[in-house]
Design a protein around this motif. Structure first.
Motif, PDB file in Angstrom:
ATOM      1  N   ASP A   1      19.009  -8.859  -4.258  1.00  0.00           N
ATOM      2  CA  ASP A   1      19.317  -7.503  -4.718  1.00  0.00           C
ATOM      3  C   ASP A   1      18.190  -6.956  -5.590  1.00  0.00           C
ATOM      4  N   VAL A   2      17.649  -7.789  -6.479  1.00  0.00           N
ATOM      5  CA  VAL A   2      16.567  -7.332  -7.354  1.00  0.00           C
ATOM      6  C   VAL A   2      15.317  -7.000  -6.540  1.00  0.00           C
ATOM      7  N   VAL A   3      15.012  -7.831  -5.551  1.00  0.00           N
ATOM      8  CA  VAL A   3      13.850  -7.559  -4.699  1.00  0.00           C
ATOM      9  C   VAL A   3      14.028  -6.230  -3.968  1.00  0.00           C
ATOM     10  N   ALA A   4      15.230  -5.979  -3.460  1.00  0.00           N
ATOM     11  CA  ALA A   4      15.487  -4.717  -2.766  1.00  0.00           C
ATOM     12  C   ALA A   4      15.335  -3.532  -3.720  1.00  0.00           C
ATOM     13  N   LEU A   5      15.794  -3.677  -4.963  1.00  0.00           N
ATOM     14  CA  LEU A   5      15.651  -2.605  -5.946  1.00  0.00           C
ATOM     15  C   LEU A   5      14.187  -2.367  -6.292  1.00  0.00           C
ATOM     16  N   ARG A   6      13.404  -3.424  -6.379  1.00  0.00           N
ATOM     17  CA  ARG A   6      11.967  -3.271  -6.662  1.00  0.00           C
ATOM     18  C   ARG A   6      11.277  -2.532  -5.531  1.00  0.00           C
ATOM     19  N   GLU A   7      11.636  -2.846  -4.312  1.00  0.00           N
ATOM     20  CA  GLU A   7      11.017  -2.170  -3.169  1.00  0.00           C
ATOM     21  C   GLU A   7      11.401  -0.695  -3.140  1.00  0.00           C
ATOM     22  N   ARG A   8      12.656  -0.392  -3.498  1.00  0.00           N
ATOM     23  CA  ARG A   8      13.080   1.008  -3.506  1.00  0.00           C
ATOM     24  C   ARG A   8      12.352   1.791  -4.601  1.00  0.00           C
ATOM     25  N   GLU A   9      12.147   1.157  -5.776  1.00  0.00           N
ATOM     26  CA  GLU A   9      11.398   1.818  -6.828  1.00  0.00           C
ATOM     27  C   GLU A   9       9.947   2.046  -6.414  1.00  0.00           C
ATOM     28  N   ALA A  10       9.373   1.071  -5.684  1.00  0.00           N
ATOM     29  CA  ALA A  10       7.987   1.217  -5.243  1.00  0.00           C
ATOM     30  C   ALA A  10       7.839   2.364  -4.248  1.00  0.00           C
ATOM     31  N   GLU A  11       8.846   2.569  -3.402  1.00  0.00           N
ATOM     32  CA  GLU A  11       8.792   3.670  -2.447  1.00  0.00           C
ATOM     33  C   GLU A  11       8.814   5.025  -3.145  1.00  0.00           C
ATOM     34  N   MET A  12       9.451   5.074  -4.305  1.00  0.00           N
ATOM     35  CA  MET A  12       9.523   6.324  -5.050  1.00  0.00           C
ATOM     36  C   MET A  12       8.266   6.563  -5.869  1.00  0.00           C
ATOM     37  N   ASP A  13       7.402   5.559  -5.994  1.00  0.00           N
ATOM     38  CA  ASP A  13       6.168   5.663  -6.782  1.00  0.00           C
ATOM     39  C   ASP A  13       4.994   5.351  -5.865  1.00  0.00           C
ATOM     40  N   PRO A  14       4.254   6.344  -5.362  1.00  0.00           N
ATOM     41  CA  PRO A  14       3.154   6.075  -4.408  1.00  0.00           C
ATOM     42  C   PRO A  14       2.084   5.152  -4.961  1.00  0.00           C
ATOM     43  N   VAL A  15       1.758   5.298  -6.246  1.00  0.00           N
ATOM     44  CA  VAL A  15       0.713   4.440  -6.822  1.00  0.00           C
ATOM     45  C   VAL A  15       1.166   2.981  -6.820  1.00  0.00           C
ATOM     46  N   ALA A  16       2.434   2.762  -7.202  1.00  0.00           N
ATOM     47  CA  ALA A  16       2.953   1.392  -7.204  1.00  0.00           C
ATOM     48  C   ALA A  16       3.028   0.841  -5.792  1.00  0.00           C
ATOM     49  N   ALA A  17       3.381   1.712  -4.817  1.00  0.00           N
ATOM     50  CA  ALA A  17       3.438   1.251  -3.434  1.00  0.00           C
ATOM     51  C   ALA A  17       2.064   0.833  -2.934  1.00  0.00           C
ATOM     52  N   ALA A  18       1.051   1.589  -3.302  1.00  0.00           N
ATOM     53  CA  ALA A  18      -0.307   1.227  -2.889  1.00  0.00           C
ATOM     54  C   ALA A  18      -0.735  -0.089  -3.512  1.00  0.00           C
ATOM     55  N   ALA A  19      -0.388  -0.246  -4.809  1.00  0.00           N
ATOM     56  CA  ALA A  19      -0.752  -1.499  -5.488  1.00  0.00           C
ATOM     57  C   ALA A  19      -0.034  -2.690  -4.866  1.00  0.00           C
ATOM     58  N   ALA A  20       1.260  -2.487  -4.513  1.00  0.00           N
ATOM     59  CA  ALA A  20       2.021  -3.576  -3.900  1.00  0.00           C
ATOM     60  C   ALA A  20       1.461  -3.927  -2.534  1.00  0.00           C
ATOM     61  N   LEU A  21       0.996  -2.906  -1.777  1.00  0.00           N
ATOM     62  CA  LEU A  21       0.436  -3.170  -0.458  1.00  0.00           C
ATOM     63  C   LEU A  21      -0.848  -3.957  -0.564  1.00  0.00           C
ATOM     64  N   ILE A  22      -1.683  -3.602  -1.517  1.00  0.00           N
ATOM     65  CA  ILE A  22      -2.946  -4.324  -1.706  1.00  0.00           C
ATOM     66  C   ILE A  22      -2.681  -5.760  -2.148  1.00  0.00           C
ATOM     67  N   SER A  23      -1.664  -5.948  -3.024  1.00  0.00           N
ATOM     68  CA  SER A  23      -1.377  -7.298  -3.534  1.00  0.00           C
ATOM     69  C   SER A  23      -0.869  -8.216  -2.439  1.00  0.00           C
ATOM     70  N   ARG A  24      -0.300  -7.616  -1.362  1.00  0.00           N
ATOM     71  CA  ARG A  24       0.216  -8.452  -0.277  1.00  0.00           C
ATOM     72  C   ARG A  24      -0.860  -8.833   0.744  1.00  0.00           C
ATOM     73  N   ARG A  25      -2.020  -8.224   0.640  1.00  0.00           N
ATOM     74  CA  ARG A  25      -3.092  -8.555   1.577  1.00  0.00           C
ATOM     75  C   ARG A  25      -3.656  -9.927   1.252  1.00  0.00           C
ATOM     76  N   GLU A  26      -4.093 -10.597   2.238  1.00  0.00           N
ATOM     77  CA  GLU A  26      -4.675 -11.928   2.015  1.00  0.00           C
ATOM     78  C   GLU A  26      -6.061 -11.842   1.381  1.00  0.00           C
ATOM     79  N   MET A  27      -6.830 -10.776   1.689  1.00  0.00           N
ATOM     80  CA  MET A  27      -8.173 -10.595   1.155  1.00  0.00           C
ATOM     81  C   MET A  27      -8.265  -9.209   0.513  1.00  0.00           C
ATOM     82  N   PRO A  28      -9.198  -9.028  -0.430  1.00  0.00           N
ATOM     83  CA  PRO A  28      -9.396  -7.693  -1.000  1.00  0.00           C
ATOM     84  C   PRO A  28      -9.854  -6.716   0.081  1.00  0.00           C
ATOM     85  N   PRO A  29      -9.648  -5.401  -0.091  1.00  0.00           N
ATOM     86  CA  PRO A  29     -10.065  -4.419   0.915  1.00  0.00           C
ATOM     87  C   PRO A  29     -11.565  -4.468   1.158  1.00  0.00           C
ATOM     88  N   GLY A  30     -11.929  -4.425   2.420  1.00  0.00           N
ATOM     89  CA  GLY A  30     -13.346  -4.432   2.786  1.00  0.00           C
ATOM     90  C   GLY A  30     -13.908  -3.031   2.862  1.00  0.00           C
TER      91      GLY A  30
END
Length: 500
Positions: free
Chosen positions: A459-488
């Motif tokens: 439930d907490v993970v789902a709430l974190r994801e919903r909050e990230a969707e409402m915050d574009p900057v946080a969503a971008a940061a979360a997407l980058i953190s899930r990548r295996e390598m830094p952006p090329g």
């Protein structure tokens, strides 16, 4: 397939062992409830004061028994090869009310040396097996020769109304038996059934009452097939031994508990008789007062009631040789000092923290309190190891009852998830989790360590994801953190576009 004769023989064998165990089980349960007979007293003391203190007990057995149970909470199950908790098993656990009943089962293990879990299919809902914790006074499991895990058979024996009932569980079938009630089980002298019945039941009727007969089951067959292919009862031992029976946590507490109760009884007696300074008058006759008739004439003398002196605290003493002697009151602190030492022995022997028993708290730092509880934490972890092994088998049986063979096989090497054994403040726990996060531990693992159940973590993970969707900057940061390598090169705009 067992014949009726073989089944009856096995029931008789298991019942006799169950009766033998019942004496210690009843004794430990009585001590947990505070029913302590006065022991270790001299014959003279027991003669005059045994009945007086019959209903008194200073019950430390309950404290010792309860201390590990409050830290044993199952939070989920995880199959081998999986990284998340099993939702189906947790649903079965919750529907059967095992959050509460598991506490009763663990307490039964601590007191009786073992408890049991029974799993059986639900005719009304094939996906929701019936799971119950069972008491050691009613159940017994027998193992294959040379094995402590391969269950050969199990028996549950109980009383209801005017009958004795027994169910024999075998890997391929289940037998159900009954007989007229011979006597109630609440006596620790169950082995003396013949002697008790001989006084009021004829010989032929007595034999009939001791003989098990197949129970009438209506349309159900007896025996009925066991579709699970395994004995559906699991034993949860407490302090198991290689060549002997599991040990109750309170078995070694009983003798010291009896000693503490005796010291209290002696303290009460000394307090009643010798807690005040005692005085004696020597060299004087006992005070007398004239005895008058209805006309006021002296017709004799009578002794002064000494109880009057105790109330008035005044005495008129005549005689030139009269004098008063005194001896001091009894030193009652020697009793309390001995009791404190005895309670300290209980704490050391059972690995129960001193502040659970003594009732005095010094101004100790948090680290010092954690160190004081180290023995209890290790004791709890020990119980989780052995109970967890049995509960893992329970999880396997649940999937066998649901006819899900693959999941049952995966649970053979699965794990039971428990709440933390240590008791720490939220500030200290949060500080340690932040440090673990800094070295790379994932959020879901940290949430479990915080004490959330797997369902709450989801439930907490789902709430974190919903909050990230409402915050574009946080969503971008979360997407980058899930990548295996830094952006090329050339990829810097991709996360921003996806976030937008």
């Amino acid at each position: 397939m067992a014949t009726l004769g073989e089944a009856l023989e096995l029931v008789a064998l298991l019942e006799s062992e169950l009766i033998r165990r019942r004496i210690d089980i009843d004794k430990h349960n009585n001590y947990y409830r505070g029913k302590h007979p006065l022991r270790f007293a001299s014959d003279e003391f027991a003669k005059f004061h045994g009945e007086r203190y019959r209903d008194f007990s200073d019950n430390w057995v309950q404290v010792v028994g309860d201390s590990p149970i409050e830290r044993m909470s199952v939070t989920g199950f995880q199959a081998s090869g999986e990284h998340t908790a099993d939702k189906d098993l947790w649903e079965v656990w919750q529907v059967n009310g095992l959050d509460a009943d598991s506490q009763l089962g663990f307490l039964g293990s601590v007191l009786s040396g073992r408890s049991f879990v029974l799993v059986w299919g639900n005719p009304d809902d094939e996906d929701m097996p019936v799971v119950t914790f069972e008491d050691a006074s009613q159940c017994i499991v027998v193992y294959e020769p040379g094995s402590r895990r391969r269950r050969r058979a199990a028996l549950k024996r109980w009383q209801d109304g005017n009958g004795d009932f027994a169910t024999l569980y075998l890997p391929d079938e289940v037998w159900k038996f009954s007989r007229p009630l011979a006597r109630q089980d609440k006596s620790p002298q169950m082995a003396d059934v013949d002697e008790a019945m001989r006084l009021w039941v004829p010989e032929g009727e007595r034999r009939r009452r001791q003989t098990w007969e197949p129970r009438e089951m209506g349309d159900e067959p007896n025996p009925q097939p066991n579709p699970m292919g395994a004995v559906p009862m699991v034993e949860l031992p407490n302090k198991p031994m290689l060549v002997d029976e599991p040990i109750s946590d309170v078995a070694g507490v009983v003798a010291m508990q009896d000693a503490i109760n005796l010291i209290w009884a002696q303290l009460f007696t000394a307090s009643d008789a010798a807690s005040f300074p005692q005085r004696v008058i020597t060299g004087a006759e006992r005070p007398m007062i004239p005895k008058l008739n209805a006309a006021g004439e002296i017709v004799g003398k009578q002794a002064v009631d000494l109880d009057k002196f105790q109330v008035d605290r005044v005495a008129w003493i005549t005689g030139k040789d009269a004098k008063i002697s005194e001896w001091s009151a009894a030193n009652l602190t020697m009793y309390t000092d001995v009791m404190e030492v005895a309670v300290g022995h209980l704490a050391a022997q059972t690995r129960t923290p001193q502040h659970y028993l003594i009732g005095k708290m010094a101004n100790l730092a948090e680290g010092a309190l954690l160190a004081a509880e180290t023995g209890l934490v290790k004791r709890v972890d020990e119980k989780k190891l052995w109970s967890g092994q049995g509960l893992r088998e329970v999880a396997r049986l649940i999937y066998l009852a649901r006819d899900q063979q693959a999941k049952a096989k995966a649970m053979r090497a699965g794990a039971v998830l428990w709440a933390d054994s240590e008791s720490r403040s939220n500030a200290q726990l949060a500080d340690s989790l932040v440090k673990l996060k800094d070295i790379g531990f994932p959020f879901e693992w940290l949430a479990l360590r915080y004490g959330l159940t797997p369902t709450e973590v989801a439930d907490v993970v789902a709430l974190r994801e919903r909050e990230a969707e409402m915050d574009p900057v946080a969503a971008a940061a979360a997407l980058i953190s899930r990548r295996e390598m830094p952006p090329g090169p050339g990829e810097d705009d991709e996360p921003a576009e996806e976030a937008a």
